[in-house]
Design a protein around this motif. Structure first.
Motif, mmCIF file in Angstrom:
data_model
loop_
_atom_site.group_PDB
_atom_site.id
_atom_site.type_symbol
_atom_site.label_atom_id
_atom_site.label_comp_id
_atom_site.label_asym_id
_atom_site.label_seq_id
_atom_site.Cartn_x
_atom_site.Cartn_y
_atom_site.Cartn_z
ATOM 1 N N UNK A 50 0.805 -1.214 0.000
ATOM 2 C CA UNK A 50 0.000 0.000 0.000
ATOM 3 C C UNK A 50 0.841 1.269 0.000
ATOM 4 N N UNK A 51 2.067 1.214 0.527
ATOM 5 C CA UNK A 51 2.868 2.424 0.609
ATOM 6 C C UNK A 51 3.969 2.491 -0.445
ATOM 7 N N UNK A 52 4.008 1.543 -1.352
ATOM 8 C CA UNK A 52 5.042 1.550 -2.387
ATOM 9 C C UNK A 52 4.805 2.718 -3.326
ATOM 10 N N UNK A 53 5.845 3.506 -3.576
ATOM 11 C CA UNK A 53 5.655 4.671 -4.424
ATOM 12 C C UNK A 53 5.411 4.296 -5.876
ATOM 13 N N UNK A 54 4.704 5.167 -6.578
ATOM 14 C CA UNK A 54 4.500 5.005 -8.004
ATOM 15 C C UNK A 54 5.776 5.492 -8.683
ATOM 16 N N UNK A 55 6.486 4.585 -9.316
ATOM 17 C CA UNK A 55 7.799 4.900 -9.885
ATOM 18 C C UNK A 55 7.730 5.980 -10.948
ATOM 19 N N UNK A 56 6.662 6.016 -11.702
ATOM 20 C CA UNK A 56 6.583 7.019 -12.765
ATOM 21 C C UNK A 56 6.616 8.435 -12.211
ATOM 22 N N UNK A 57 6.286 8.615 -10.930
ATOM 23 C CA UNK A 57 6.375 9.940 -10.306
ATOM 24 C C UNK A 57 7.817 10.341 -10.017
ATOM 25 N N UNK A 58 8.727 9.380 -9.977
ATOM 26 C CA UNK A 58 10.109 9.650 -9.592
ATOM 27 C C UNK A 58 11.101 9.502 -10.738
ATOM 28 N N UNK A 59 10.737 8.751 -11.752
ATOM 29 C CA UNK A 59 11.662 8.474 -12.855
ATOM 30 C C UNK A 59 11.129 9.076 -14.152
ATOM 31 N N UNK A 60 11.532 10.294 -14.425
ATOM 32 C CA UNK A 60 11.054 10.960 -15.638
ATOM 33 C C UNK A 60 11.901 10.600 -16.856
ATOM 34 N N UNK A 61 13.105 10.094 -16.644
ATOM 35 C CA UNK A 61 14.005 9.737 -17.743
ATOM 36 C C UNK A 61 14.113 8.220 -17.814
ATOM 37 N N UNK A 62 13.763 7.664 -18.967
ATOM 38 C CA UNK A 62 13.933 6.221 -19.179
ATOM 39 C C UNK A 62 15.336 5.984 -19.724
ATOM 40 N N UNK A 63 15.938 4.899 -19.250
ATOM 41 C CA UNK A 63 17.300 4.573 -19.673
ATOM 42 C C UNK A 63 17.313 4.192 -21.143
ATOM 43 N N UNK A 64 18.174 4.884 -21.894
ATOM 44 C CA UNK A 64 18.460 4.481 -23.268
ATOM 45 C C UNK A 64 19.966 4.245 -23.355
ATOM 46 N N UNK A 65 20.477 4.103 -24.507
ATOM 47 C CA UNK A 65 21.895 3.764 -24.657
ATOM 48 C C UNK A 65 22.835 4.945 -24.417
ATOM 49 N N UNK A 66 22.276 6.128 -24.126
ATOM 50 C CA UNK A 66 23.129 7.318 -23.999
ATOM 51 C C UNK A 66 23.028 8.047 -22.659
ATOM 52 N N UNK A 67 22.119 7.670 -21.764
ATOM 53 C CA UNK A 67 21.863 8.509 -20.597
ATOM 54 C C UNK A 67 21.981 7.765 -19.258
ATOM 55 N N UNK A 68 22.844 6.792 -19.178
ATOM 56 C CA UNK A 68 22.983 6.002 -17.950
ATOM 57 C C UNK A 68 23.256 6.861 -16.711
ATOM 58 N N UNK A 69 24.174 7.832 -16.750
ATOM 59 C CA UNK A 69 24.406 8.644 -15.535
ATOM 60 C C UNK A 69 23.156 9.382 -15.055
#
Length: 160
Positions: A50-69
């Motif tokens: 019930x208290x697990x955060x919605x990840x989409x609220x915290x992760x606006x950038x999806x990992x692609x081959x160029x943005x790992x950092x």
């Protein structure tokens, strides 16, 4: 005698509840065995669904081959804030599934912490997978736990 007056013995593995708290406090540590060394006890926090955060609220950038950092700068604080980094960095291995008897033989009794560990690990794995672009997800789609997925991503992209 109604059901509200029944008394149950305290569970020695569970900290006592505060009188004003109707549910177990997820901030209190739950002790589980480390899969790498079954004798070592590792403090761990249970994560209620019930208290697990919605990840989409915290992760606006999806990992692609160029943005790992940039991706790492987003996901690490999320995992740390939920006390879940130990799943991905390998410091909290999976506890054994079944208990052993006095002779060291496996029994049919499942460790209570095993299912909680699996649940938390799959939640973390889902968070990671949902933060990847389809081409990156295709490279780790067969990983069955968060540690292997995390390690694979680090191996592929950490040199950026």
């Amino acid at each position: 005698m109604d059901s509200s007056s029944k008394k149950f013995p305290p569970n020695p593995e569970t900290p006592p509840l505060k009188p004003e708290s109707p549910l177990p406090n997820p901030e209190l540590p739950l002790t589980i065995t480390n899969g790498a060394n079954n004798n070592a006890l590792v403090p761990h926090r249970m994560i209620p669904n019930a208290s697990s955060p919605n990840v989409s609220n915290f992760l606006s950038i999806k990992l692609d081959r160029t943005n790992y950092p940039l991706w790492l700068a987003q996901i690490q604080p999320l995992l740390k804030s939920q006390n879940l980094m130990s799943y991905v960095d390998g410091t909290l291995g999976c506890p054994p599934c079944f208990k052993t008897d006095a002779e060291g033989k496996l029994t049919d009794e499942v460790y209570p912490t095993y299912q909680q560990w699996i649940t938390n690990d799959h939640m973390v794995l889902g968070w990671i997978n949902n933060s990847l672009t389809p081409p990156v997800l295709a490279t780790v789609a067969r990983s069955t736990n968060s540690f292997y997925t995390w390690s694979s991503l680090a191996k592929c992209f950490a040199s950026q």
